[in-house]
Design a protein around this motif. Structure first.
Motif, PDB file in Angstrom:
ATOM      1  N   SER A  21       6.193   7.556   3.030  1.00  0.00           N
ATOM      2  CA  SER A  21       4.903   8.018   3.534  1.00  0.00           C
ATOM      3  C   SER A  21       3.825   7.862   2.472  1.00  0.00           C
ATOM      4  O   SER A  21       4.027   8.230   1.311  1.00  0.00           O
ATOM      5  CB  SER A  21       5.032   9.490   3.939  1.00  0.00           C
ATOM      6  OG  SER A  21       3.803   9.974   4.406  1.00  0.00           O
ATOM      7  N   ILE A  22       2.666   7.308   2.869  1.00  0.00           N
ATOM      8  CA  ILE A  22       1.521   7.189   1.960  1.00  0.00           C
ATOM      9  C   ILE A  22       0.268   7.681   2.676  1.00  0.00           C
ATOM     10  O   ILE A  22       0.191   7.680   3.899  1.00  0.00           O
ATOM     11  CB  ILE A  22       1.309   5.743   1.467  1.00  0.00           C
ATOM     12  CG1 ILE A  22       1.042   4.795   2.636  1.00  0.00           C
ATOM     13  CG2 ILE A  22       2.486   5.274   0.649  1.00  0.00           C
ATOM     14  CD1 ILE A  22       0.640   3.405   2.222  1.00  0.00           C
ATOM     15  N   ARG A  23      -0.699   8.086   1.903  1.00  0.00           N
ATOM     16  CA  ARG A  23      -1.983   8.508   2.464  1.00  0.00           C
ATOM     17  C   ARG A  23      -2.966   7.352   2.353  1.00  0.00           C
ATOM     18  O   ARG A  23      -3.029   6.659   1.349  1.00  0.00           O
ATOM     19  CB  ARG A  23      -2.525   9.717   1.706  1.00  0.00           C
ATOM     20  CG  ARG A  23      -1.686  10.949   1.885  1.00  0.00           C
ATOM     21  CD  ARG A  23      -2.319  12.122   1.130  1.00  0.00           C
ATOM     22  NE  ARG A  23      -1.451  13.258   1.137  1.00  0.00           N
ATOM     23  CZ  ARG A  23      -1.444  14.210   2.065  1.00  0.00           C
ATOM     24  NH1 ARG A  23      -2.299  14.156   3.063  1.00  0.00           N
ATOM     25  NH2 ARG A  23      -0.611  15.219   1.983  1.00  0.00           N
ATOM     26  N   LEU A  24      -3.731   7.150   3.412  1.00  0.00           N
ATOM     27  CA  LEU A  24      -4.751   6.110   3.455  1.00  0.00           C
ATOM     28  C   LEU A  24      -6.064   6.715   3.922  1.00  0.00           C
ATOM     29  O   LEU A  24      -6.073   7.702   4.653  1.00  0.00           O
ATOM     30  CB  LEU A  24      -4.353   5.012   4.448  1.00  0.00           C
ATOM     31  CG  LEU A  24      -3.060   4.255   4.199  1.00  0.00           C
ATOM     32  CD1 LEU A  24      -2.734   3.385   5.402  1.00  0.00           C
ATOM     33  CD2 LEU A  24      -3.160   3.421   2.945  1.00  0.00           C
ATOM     34  N   THR A  25      -7.147   6.085   3.527  1.00  0.00           N
ATOM     35  CA  THR A  25      -8.422   6.441   4.127  1.00  0.00           C
ATOM     36  C   THR A  25      -8.476   5.788   5.499  1.00  0.00           C
ATOM     37  O   THR A  25      -7.682   4.885   5.812  1.00  0.00           O
ATOM     38  CB  THR A  25      -9.607   5.924   3.287  1.00  0.00           C
ATOM     39  OG1 THR A  25      -9.591   4.491   3.309  1.00  0.00           O
ATOM     40  CG2 THR A  25      -9.548   6.430   1.850  1.00  0.00           C
ATOM     41  N   GLU A  26      -9.414   6.215   6.323  1.00  0.00           N
ATOM     42  CA  GLU A  26      -9.565   5.586   7.635  1.00  0.00           C
ATOM     43  C   GLU A  26      -9.900   4.111   7.496  1.00  0.00           C
ATOM     44  O   GLU A  26      -9.412   3.278   8.266  1.00  0.00           O
ATOM     45  CB  GLU A  26     -10.640   6.305   8.448  1.00  0.00           C
ATOM     46  CG  GLU A  26     -10.176   7.637   8.985  1.00  0.00           C
ATOM     47  CD  GLU A  26     -11.200   8.265   9.926  1.00  0.00           C
ATOM     48  OE1 GLU A  26     -11.897   7.516  10.649  1.00  0.00           O
ATOM     49  OE2 GLU A  26     -11.280   9.502   9.938  1.00  0.00           O
ATOM     50  N   VAL A  27     -10.697   3.777   6.499  1.00  0.00           N
ATOM     51  CA  VAL A  27     -11.083   2.382   6.271  1.00  0.00           C
ATOM     52  C   VAL A  27      -9.850   1.548   5.904  1.00  0.00           C
ATOM     53  O   VAL A  27      -9.659   0.445   6.429  1.00  0.00           O
ATOM     54  CB  VAL A  27     -12.158   2.282   5.165  1.00  0.00           C
ATOM     55  CG1 VAL A  27     -12.400   0.835   4.760  1.00  0.00           C
ATOM     56  CG2 VAL A  27     -13.449   2.941   5.617  1.00  0.00           C
ATOM     57  N   GLU A  33      -4.626  -2.256  10.298  1.00  0.00           N
ATOM     58  CA  GLU A  33      -4.469  -2.382  11.753  1.00  0.00           C
ATOM     59  C   GLU A  33      -5.206  -3.599  12.304  1.00  0.00           C
ATOM     60  O   GLU A  33      -4.695  -4.288  13.189  1.00  0.00           O
ATOM     61  CB  GLU A  33      -4.939  -1.110  12.442  1.00  0.00           C
ATOM     62  CG  GLU A  33      -3.980   0.049  12.229  1.00  0.00           C
ATOM     63  CD  GLU A  33      -4.443   1.338  12.891  1.00  0.00           C
ATOM     64  OE1 GLU A  33      -5.542   1.371  13.480  1.00  0.00           O
ATOM     65  OE2 GLU A  33      -3.680   2.315  12.806  1.00  0.00           O
ATOM     66  N   THR A  34      -6.380  -3.885  11.779  1.00  0.00           N
ATOM     67  CA  THR A  34      -7.148  -5.052  12.230  1.00  0.00           C
ATOM     68  C   THR A  34      -6.396  -6.344  11.945  1.00  0.00           C
ATOM     69  O   THR A  34      -6.269  -7.202  12.819  1.00  0.00           O
ATOM     70  CB  THR A  34      -8.540  -5.075  11.568  1.00  0.00           C
ATOM     71  OG1 THR A  34      -9.250  -3.898  11.946  1.00  0.00           O
ATOM     72  CG2 THR A  34      -9.326  -6.312  11.974  1.00  0.00           C
ATOM     73  N   LEU A  35      -5.876  -6.472  10.729  1.00  0.00           N
ATOM     74  CA  LEU A  35      -5.116  -7.670  10.384  1.00  0.00           C
ATOM     75  C   LEU A  35      -3.846  -7.754  11.212  1.00  0.00           C
ATOM     76  O   LEU A  35      -3.497  -8.825  11.718  1.00  0.00           O
ATOM     77  CB  LEU A  35      -4.787  -7.692   8.892  1.00  0.00           C
ATOM     78  CG  LEU A  35      -4.006  -8.908   8.411  1.00  0.00           C
ATOM     79  CD1 LEU A  35      -4.726 -10.204   8.736  1.00  0.00           C
ATOM     80  CD2 LEU A  35      -3.717  -8.784   6.931  1.00  0.00           C
ATOM     81  N   ALA A  36      -3.166  -6.640  11.381  1.00  0.00           N
ATOM     82  CA  ALA A  36      -1.929  -6.627  12.177  1.00  0.00           C
ATOM     83  C   ALA A  36      -2.204  -7.079  13.614  1.00  0.00           C
ATOM     84  O   ALA A  36      -1.438  -7.861  14.176  1.00  0.00           O
ATOM     85  CB  ALA A  36      -1.312  -5.230  12.162  1.00  0.00           C
TER      86      ALA A  36
END
Length: 70
Positions: A21-27, A33-36
């Motif tokens: 598990s890692i924490r990410l910013t929304e950006v 997600e966009t690249l995926a």
């Protein structure tokens, strides 16, 4: 302008039992997600791929540095 992506994506792997598990910013999450979506892959697959690719890169770099020092 069209950007050419040189994908090094591995073939799909079997399901995994362990979770990291890692924490990410929304950006940051949006970027993954966009690249995926563009590559028609799950975002978790993309994140795992990039993490493992970075690990391998640094492992190779450390091996090369150790060989130079020897």
């Amino acid at each position: 302008m069209t950007i050419q992506l040189n994908s090094t994506l591995p073939e799909r792997q079997p399901k995994r039992a362990l979770m990291f598990s890692i924490r990410l910013t929304e950006v940051e999450q949006d970027e993954i997600e966009t690249l995926a979506k563009r590559l028609k892959l799950p975002s978790s697959f993309m994140a795992r791929h990039f993490i493992l690719e970075a690990v391998q890169h640094h492992k190779n770099q450390m091996t090369q540095e150790a060989a130079v020092e020897a």
